[in-house]
Write a protein that holds these residues in place. Structure first.
Motif, PDB file in Angstrom:
ATOM      1  N   HIS A 111      10.570   5.368  38.842  1.00 13.37           N
ATOM      2  CA  HIS A 111      11.004   6.712  39.218  1.00 13.37           C
ATOM      3  C   HIS A 111      11.749   6.713  40.552  1.00 13.37           C
ATOM      4  O   HIS A 111      12.684   7.491  40.743  1.00 13.37           O
ATOM      5  CB  HIS A 111       9.798   7.658  39.290  1.00 13.37           C
ATOM      6  N   ARG A 112      11.344   5.837  41.453  1.00 11.94           N
ATOM      7  CA  ARG A 112      11.985   5.838  42.779  1.00 11.94           C
ATOM      8  C   ARG A 112      13.428   5.331  42.719  1.00 11.94           C
ATOM      9  O   ARG A 112      14.204   5.589  43.637  1.00 11.94           O
ATOM     10  CB  ARG A 112      11.168   5.006  43.767  1.00 11.94           C
ATOM     11  N   PHE A 321       7.473  16.360  23.902  1.00 11.15           N
ATOM     12  CA  PHE A 321       8.512  17.102  24.616  1.00 11.15           C
ATOM     13  C   PHE A 321       8.365  16.933  26.127  1.00 11.15           C
ATOM     14  O   PHE A 321       9.343  16.670  26.842  1.00 11.15           O
ATOM     15  CB  PHE A 321       8.425  18.588  24.239  1.00 11.15           C
ATOM     16  N   LEU A 322       7.150  17.057  26.629  1.00 14.08           N
ATOM     17  CA  LEU A 322       6.909  16.924  28.069  1.00 14.08           C
ATOM     18  C   LEU A 322       7.158  15.493  28.543  1.00 14.08           C
ATOM     19  O   LEU A 322       7.696  15.274  29.633  1.00 14.08           O
ATOM     20  CB  LEU A 322       5.480  17.357  28.407  1.00 14.08           C
ATOM     21  N   ASN A 323       6.786  14.520  27.715  1.00 10.33           N
ATOM     22  CA  ASN A 323       7.022  13.121  28.078  1.00 10.33           C
ATOM     23  C   ASN A 323       8.503  12.757  28.040  1.00 10.33           C
ATOM     24  O   ASN A 323       8.923  11.804  28.690  1.00 10.33           O
ATOM     25  CB  ASN A 323       6.236  12.190  27.154  1.00 10.33           C
ATOM     26  N   ASN A 324       9.292  13.506  27.266  1.00 14.90           N
ATOM     27  CA  ASN A 324      10.736  13.278  27.228  1.00 14.90           C
ATOM     28  C   ASN A 324      11.439  13.844  28.456  1.00 14.90           C
ATOM     29  O   ASN A 324      12.606  13.563  28.692  1.00 14.90           O
ATOM     30  CB  ASN A 324      11.350  13.916  25.980  1.00 14.90           C
ATOM     31  N   SER A 325      10.727  14.670  29.215  1.00 17.84           N
ATOM     32  CA  SER A 325      11.321  15.378  30.339  1.00 17.84           C
ATOM     33  C   SER A 325      10.930  14.754  31.672  1.00 17.84           C
ATOM     34  O   SER A 325      10.173  13.781  31.735  1.00 17.84           O
ATOM     35  CB  SER A 325      10.877  16.842  30.318  1.00 17.84           C
ATOM     36  N   PHE A 330       5.273  13.721  37.123  1.00 15.27           N
ATOM     37  CA  PHE A 330       4.132  14.344  37.784  1.00 15.27           C
ATOM     38  C   PHE A 330       2.825  14.002  37.084  1.00 15.27           C
ATOM     39  O   PHE A 330       2.755  13.943  35.870  1.00 15.27           O
ATOM     40  CB  PHE A 330       4.315  15.861  37.831  1.00 15.27           C
ATOM     41  N   LYS A 331       1.793  13.796  37.852  1.00 12.15           N
ATOM     42  CA  LYS A 331       0.445  13.548  37.324  1.00 12.15           C
ATOM     43  C   LYS A 331      -0.314  14.875  37.325  1.00 12.15           C
ATOM     44  O   LYS A 331      -1.207  15.118  38.136  1.00 12.15           O
ATOM     45  CB  LYS A 331      -0.291  12.506  38.176  1.00 12.15           C
ATOM     46  N   SER A 336      -2.860  16.402  31.460  1.00 13.66           N
ATOM     47  CA  SER A 336      -3.813  15.340  31.130  1.00 13.66           C
ATOM     48  C   SER A 336      -4.983  15.895  30.327  1.00 13.66           C
ATOM     49  O   SER A 336      -5.380  15.331  29.308  1.00 13.66           O
ATOM     50  CB  SER A 336      -4.329  14.670  32.406  1.00 13.66           C
ATOM     51  N   ASP A 337      -5.527  17.020  30.773  1.00 12.82           N
ATOM     52  CA  ASP A 337      -6.649  17.641  30.058  1.00 12.82           C
ATOM     53  C   ASP A 337      -6.222  18.102  28.675  1.00 12.82           C
ATOM     54  O   ASP A 337      -6.981  18.002  27.711  1.00 12.82           O
ATOM     55  CB  ASP A 337      -7.190  18.832  30.852  1.00 12.82           C
TER      56      ASP A 337
END
Length: 526
Positions: A111-112, A321-325, A330-331, A336-337
């Motif tokens: 990411h960096r 969808f969220l993992n594609n973005s 962000f953690k 996660s829940d």
């Protein structure tokens, strides 16, 4: 004339001008590509939440650019909003691609490094956009390009629909002149990643003989040296349920998404439905979808309308969808829940609802895919739900031996209770098949594709047991010869109970790497 021109300019600069709606309409590419990849296995309602998130994000970006348009000199701020939105919601795709590369591109899979590169690209594109006049040919070309970008996935979809239809409807033949008075109910229960007794003992140093002994006490015939034909769930299930090796059914490149409909609308179910069987299958996260009569999808959530939004396609559509973005960076404990509960309840759903299905009087074929003891490790041995480990789906990563055994103990406990309830509740003639789709994957792949290798034995040796309630010659014959790989499971069942004429296929193991799923490597016997 001047007055009219000013009015026109004011109208264009109004927040709720046509440009806001253009920005929203042309920022849907991340949802479009998600839909066209999963349309066979998902409800349209499930895309409302991802689409709403995209629209909300685009509106916020559009608002910021609108307020700063004069200060920053943003002439084409609507198009800048579209660019930012598309890059944001496809960031995870670039990240995943780079992570899969073993060359210099793999160095960017951090990411960096990747995030600043994406930001620079966005700034550069925004700068170039401001050079384009709204009345120029370049402006119209850009508009056409963005429209085409959003429509291209649908154009590519046409080919897929025809190919899939042809593949799914070929070679489904019925059995003639057979009396179904004593035809058995069939329960096919998959415990994902469940290895054989010897494999678990040899490679994970755990004595799992108690569970196997309990199966035998109930009346199961357990295959001592059972093997799967693939080391990946989608390939293994699609092959077993379609009575053939999947790389012989599909002649082109095979991707995981292409296999979900072969699992959901499989040949076994089609044959049995043609003889009056009802087909029950559970929401397991592998794109199963009800499309025909006599099909019953057992949803995880109690509320049907809620389930329309959240039902899954490969680990949950919203999660994909969220993992594609860029949310991937962000953690966030909320996500996660959400993921933990989604996985856990899919597992528990089978144990909760299958006993009730066994009580009904319908002639039935039940396919229950329990996505455990495979990672993620969500249960300890007592069944307490939590994130005990993360499955990164790399060879040897995520498959923690200790956590696997903890989860295995709980799955053993729940499975024995379930099997006893099925036997008790279903008063009809029945067959219960319980298998692993592949073994565990704790040993590191050393790229030697030989039967004698430890990692091969661990990944391909599975649980495979069968229970037949009616004592007859067919039962005795199957019990005495229950020594075939999983691709032959239903060939044997159909031959004995439905008078089919399937020859047993040669037992072959195919290894498939996660990053090149269509590149099958045959395990050699040396």
């Amino acid at each position: 004339m001047v007055r009219k021109e000013n009015c026109f300019v004011m109208k264009e600069n109004n927040f709720f001008s046509k440009y806001l709606f253009i920005a929203l309409a042309l920022s849907t590419y991340p949802v479009t590509i998600l839909y066209t990849s999963n349309f066979q296995n998902t409800n349209l309602f499930m895309y409302i939440i991802p689409l709403g998130i995209v629209y909300l994000f685009t509106t916020i970006v559009y608002s910021i650019f609108y307020l700063l348009r004069n200060k920053l000199g943003l002439i084409n701020y609507p198009f800048a909003s579209i660019i930012v939105s598309i890059f944001f919601f496809t960031y995870g795709i670039y990240y995943s691609f780079l992570s899969s590369q073993t060359n210099f591109l793999g160095l960017l899979s951090s990411h960096r490094f990747l995030l600043p590169i994406i930001v620079i690209i966005i700034i550069g594109l925004t700068y170039l956009l401001n050079k384009i006049n709204k009345t120029s040919v370049k402006y119209n070309f850009l508009l056409i390009f963005l429209i085409t970008l959003n429509l291209t996935p649908f154009i590519n979809l046409v080919d897929k629909i025809f190919i899939d239809y042809k593949n799914l409807h070929n070679n489904v033949t019925a059995v003639n002149n057979y009396s179904f008075k004593d035809a058995p109910n069939i329960y096919f229960i998959i415990l994902d990643g469940y290895g054989s007794e010897n494999s678990i003992k040899s490679f994970l140093k755990y004595d799992n003989s108690q569970f196997y002994n309990q199966l035998k006490e109930i009346g199961f015939r357990v295959q001592d040296n059972a093997v799967s034909n693939y080391n990946r769930t989608s390939f293994s299930l699609s092959s077993t349920l379609n009575l053939n090796y999947i790389n012989r059914i599909i002649k082109s490149d095979i991707y995981y998404k292409d296999l979900e409909r072969y699992i959901s609308h499989n040949k076994v179910a089609k044959i049995l439905k043609s003889y009056g069987y009802s087909y029950y299958f559970f929401d397991s996260g592998f794109g199963l979808k009800k499309t025909e009569k006599n099909e019953f999808l057992i949803n995880t959530k109690e509320n049907y309308y809620t389930d329309l939004f959240f039902s899954s396609s490969d680990n949950d559509l919203l999660n994909v969808f969220l993992n594609n973005s860029a949310f991937k960076i962000f953690k966030n404990p909320f996500f996660s829940d959400f993921i933990i509960s989604n996985y856990a309840y899919k597992v528990l759903n089978v144990y909760k609802k299958l006993p009730s299905i066994a009580k009904n009087n319908k002639k039935k074929f039940v396919f229950a895919h329990v996505i455990s003891p495979h990672p993620p490790f969500l249960f300890n041995k007592s069944g307490k739900i939590g994130m005990y480990g993360i499955d990164n789906e790399n060879e040897g990563v995520g498959w923690n031996e200790k956590l696997y055994i903890e989860q295995l103990k709980y799955i053993n406990f729940k499975t024995i209770i379930l099997l006893n309830k099925i036997i008790k509740n279903d008063k009809k003639n029945k067959i219960i098949l319980i298998q692993g789709d592949h073994g565990s994957r704790c040993k590191i792949n050393n790229k030697k594709f030989l039967n004698k290798e430890n990692w091969v034995n661990e990944q391909f040796h599975i649980l495979n047991a069968i229970y037949i309630s009616k004592n007859d010659n067919s039962k005795r014959k199957i019990y005495e010869n229950w020594n075939y790989s999983s691709v032959n499971t239903f060939r044997i069942i159909f031959n004995e109970y439905f008078k089919s004429n399937y020859s047993n296929l040669k037992d072959v193991k195919y290894y498939s790497d996660l990053h090149e799923p269509y590149n099958f490597i045959q395990i050699k016997k040396k």
